[in-house]
Design an enzyme around this catalytic site. Structure first.
Site, short mmCIF file in Angstrom:
data_model
loop_
_atom_site.label_atom_id
_atom_site.label_comp_id
_atom_site.label_asym_id
_atom_site.label_seq_id
_atom_site.Cartn_x
_atom_site.Cartn_y
_atom_site.Cartn_z
N GLY A 19 0.79 -1.23 0.00
CA GLY A 19 0.00 0.00 0.00
C GLY A 19 0.82 1.28 0.00
N CYS A 62 8.34 -7.01 12.13
CA CYS A 62 8.21 -6.17 13.32
C CYS A 62 6.74 -5.87 13.56
CB CYS A 62 8.99 -4.87 13.11
SG CYS A 62 8.77 -3.65 14.43
N TYR A 94 -7.45 -0.30 9.96
CA TYR A 94 -8.69 0.49 9.98
C TYR A 94 -9.92 -0.40 9.86
CZ TYR A 94 -6.77 0.50 5.18
OH TYR A 94 -6.16 0.16 3.99
N SER A 142 -5.10 10.83 9.01
CA SER A 142 -6.18 10.53 8.07
C SER A 142 -7.21 11.65 8.13
CB SER A 142 -6.85 9.21 8.47
OG SER A 142 -8.08 9.07 7.79
N TYR A 155 -10.30 4.32 15.31
CA TYR A 155 -9.38 4.77 14.26
C TYR A 155 -9.21 6.30 14.29
CZ TYR A 155 -7.43 5.36 9.56
OH TYR A 155 -6.62 5.70 8.50
N LYS A 159 -5.91 8.53 14.98
CA LYS A 159 -5.34 9.44 13.98
C LYS A 159 -5.29 10.89 14.50
CE LYS A 159 -4.30 6.38 10.91
NZ LYS A 159 -2.87 6.07 10.64
N PRO A 185 -4.09 11.60 4.48
CA PRO A 185 -4.70 11.24 3.19
C PRO A 185 -6.21 11.17 3.31
CG PRO A 185 -3.16 9.53 4.00
CD PRO A 185 -3.48 10.44 5.14
N LEU A 187 -9.47 8.97 1.28
CA LEU A 187 -9.59 7.53 1.01
C LEU A 187 -8.69 7.16 -0.16
CD1 LEU A 187 -10.96 4.80 1.53
CD2 LEU A 187 -12.81 5.53 -0.01
N VAL A 188 -7.81 6.18 0.08
CA VAL A 188 -6.80 5.80 -0.91
C VAL A 188 -7.06 4.36 -1.37
CG1 VAL A 188 -4.32 5.57 -1.33
CG2 VAL A 188 -5.14 7.24 0.36
N1 NAD Z 1 -5.91 3.52 2.46
C1 NAD Z 1 -6.59 4.58 2.91
O1 NAD Z 1 -7.68 4.92 2.42
C2 NAD Z 1 -6.01 5.44 4.00
C3 NAD Z 1 -6.57 6.71 4.24
C4 NAD Z 1 -6.05 7.51 5.23
C5 NAD Z 1 -5.00 7.04 6.01
N2 NAD Z 1 -4.49 5.80 5.77
C6 NAD Z 1 -3.39 5.36 6.60
O2 NAD Z 1 -2.29 5.06 5.78
C7 NAD Z 1 -1.53 4.02 6.35
C8 NAD Z 1 -1.33 2.91 5.34
O3 NAD Z 1 -2.60 2.47 4.88
P1 NAD Z 1 -2.72 1.42 3.67
O4 NAD Z 1 -4.08 1.56 3.13
O5 NAD Z 1 -1.54 1.52 2.78
O6 NAD Z 1 -2.66 0.07 4.49
P2 NAD Z 1 -2.32 -1.42 3.99
O7 NAD Z 1 -3.22 -2.32 4.76
O8 NAD Z 1 -2.35 -1.48 2.49
O9 NAD Z 1 -0.83 -1.59 4.44
C9 NAD Z 1 -0.50 -1.48 5.80
C10 NAD Z 1 0.75 -2.26 6.07
O10 NAD Z 1 0.96 -2.18 7.49
C11 NAD Z 1 1.29 -3.45 7.95
N3 NAD Z 1 0.94 -3.59 9.36
C12 NAD Z 1 -0.30 -3.73 9.89
N4 NAD Z 1 -0.21 -3.90 11.23
C13 NAD Z 1 1.10 -3.86 11.55
C14 NAD Z 1 1.83 -4.00 12.75
N5 NAD Z 1 1.22 -4.23 13.92
N6 NAD Z 1 3.17 -3.91 12.70
C15 NAD Z 1 3.80 -3.71 11.52
N7 NAD Z 1 3.18 -3.59 10.34
C16 NAD Z 1 1.83 -3.67 10.36
C17 NAD Z 1 0.53 -4.41 7.08
O11 NAD Z 1 1.11 -5.72 7.10
C18 NAD Z 1 0.64 -3.74 5.72
O12 NAD Z 1 1.78 -4.15 5.01
C19 NAD Z 1 -2.28 3.59 7.62
O13 NAD Z 1 -1.75 4.26 8.73
C20 NAD Z 1 -3.69 4.06 7.34
O14 NAD Z 1 -4.41 4.28 8.51
C21 NAD Z 1 -4.97 5.00 4.78
#
Ligand code: NAD
Length: 249
Positions: A19, A62, A94, A142, A155, A159, A185, A187-188
């Site tokens: 991601g 980790c 989330y 977020s 969540y 944040k 960000p 919604l991604v």
């Molecule tokens: N995708 C969205 O719409 C969005 C929007 C706003 C904020 N965010 C934030 O962006 C960040 C990344 O989101 P994403 O959509 O790329 O997520 P994702 O689920 O695609 O990737 C998250 C990564 O974090 C890892 N992870 C989860 N728990 C963990 C832990 N305890 N220790 C180590 N690694 C861990 C997962 O294995 C994964 O590789 C997050 O903080 C999320 O809250 C995402």
């Protein structure tokens, strides 16, 4: 003012196996950093992207919510790269859950991964930054914090906590050349949102944005790269909203 190339700097990206974190890790390598990835899952693909970009890559298992696991990761990174200059707190979860059905265990799990982690990673790497007089801490918040959408009490609390933590830490370390900022960000589209309830919101949310398309991880990397650079040396304690103009915060 002269600026230094990032070459020789070391970055840590949590949750960098997939991601947004994977896009951050790749961009940091393009910018000249060696990059260490902390993730629960295998990050071989990310390490390949880092190396393809010409960087040195390292990944270790980790759990960012565990003090022991973060301590072990920090020791491994120290052994591999010697120091950490840029910390990107990206790992996050989330689960969409109504407050009335939320367990204490789930509340704690979300706060643990999304918020306690930045305490643990910060304790591991900020002292070295302060000592060397240069550092960057960039944490992912977020726009759920700004919009307050439902099914997200844990969540959104986490944040908002990320933003509060960053504002306060910024005040403590600014004199030492260390900046602390957050990126919020909207919604991604990632593999996780694509298979979650969020997928149903992609089109409707895009229509609320000034730029009417679904946000992709690559839309965030420029902001992260800038905050990690020398160009952002006088910007700290801030939240940069990167959401196609949904929130005008
Ligand atoms: N995708 C969205 O719409 C969005 C929007 C706003 C904020 N965010 C934030 O962006 C960040 C990344 O989101 P994403 O959509 O790329 O997520 P994702 O689920 O695609 O990737 C998250 C990564 O974090 C890892 N992870 C989860 N728990 C963990 C832990 N305890 N220790 C180590 N690694 C861990 C997962 O294995 C994964 O590789 C997050 O903080 C999320 O809250 C995402």
């Amino acid at each position: 003012m002269t600026t230094r190339s990032a070459t020789g700097r070391v970055a840590v990206v949590t949750g960098g196996a997939a991601g947004i974190g994977q896009a951050f890790a790749e961009r940091l390598a393009v910018d000249g950093h060696a990059v260490a990835v902390a993730d629960l899952g295998p990050a071989d693909e990310t390490v390949r992207l880092i190396e393809k970009a010409g960087g040195r890559g390292f990944a270790a298992h980790c759990d960012v919510s565990s003090p022991e696991s973060v301590r072990a990761f920090a020791a491994e990174v120290e052994g591999e790269f010697g120091q950490v200059d840029v910390l990107v707190n990206n790992a996050g979860i989330y689960p969409a859950t109504a407050f009335l059905g939320m367990s204490w265990a789930e509340w704690q799990r979300v706060l643990g991964v999304n918020l306690n982690s930045i305490f643990l990673l910060g304790q591991a790497f900020v002292p070295g930054m302060v000592q060397r007089g240069w550092g960057r801490v960039i944490s992912v918040s977020s726009t759920t914090f700004h919009s307050g959408i439902g099914l997200n009490t844990h969540y959104t609390a986490s944040k908002g906590g990320v933003i509060g933590f960053s504002r306060s830490l910024a005040a403590e370390v600014g004199e030492h050349g260390v900046t602390v900022n957050t990126i919020a960000p909207g919604l991604v589209r990632t593999a996780t949102t694509e298979k979650g309830p969020q997928a149903a919101w992609f089109d409707a949310l895009a229509q609320l944005q000034a730029i009417k398309r679904t946000q992709e991880p690559h839309d965030l990397v420029g902001a992260m790269s800038f905050l990690a650079s020398d160009h952002a040396a006088f910007i700290t304690g801030q939240t940069l909203v990167v959401d196609g103009g949904w929130m005008r915060a």
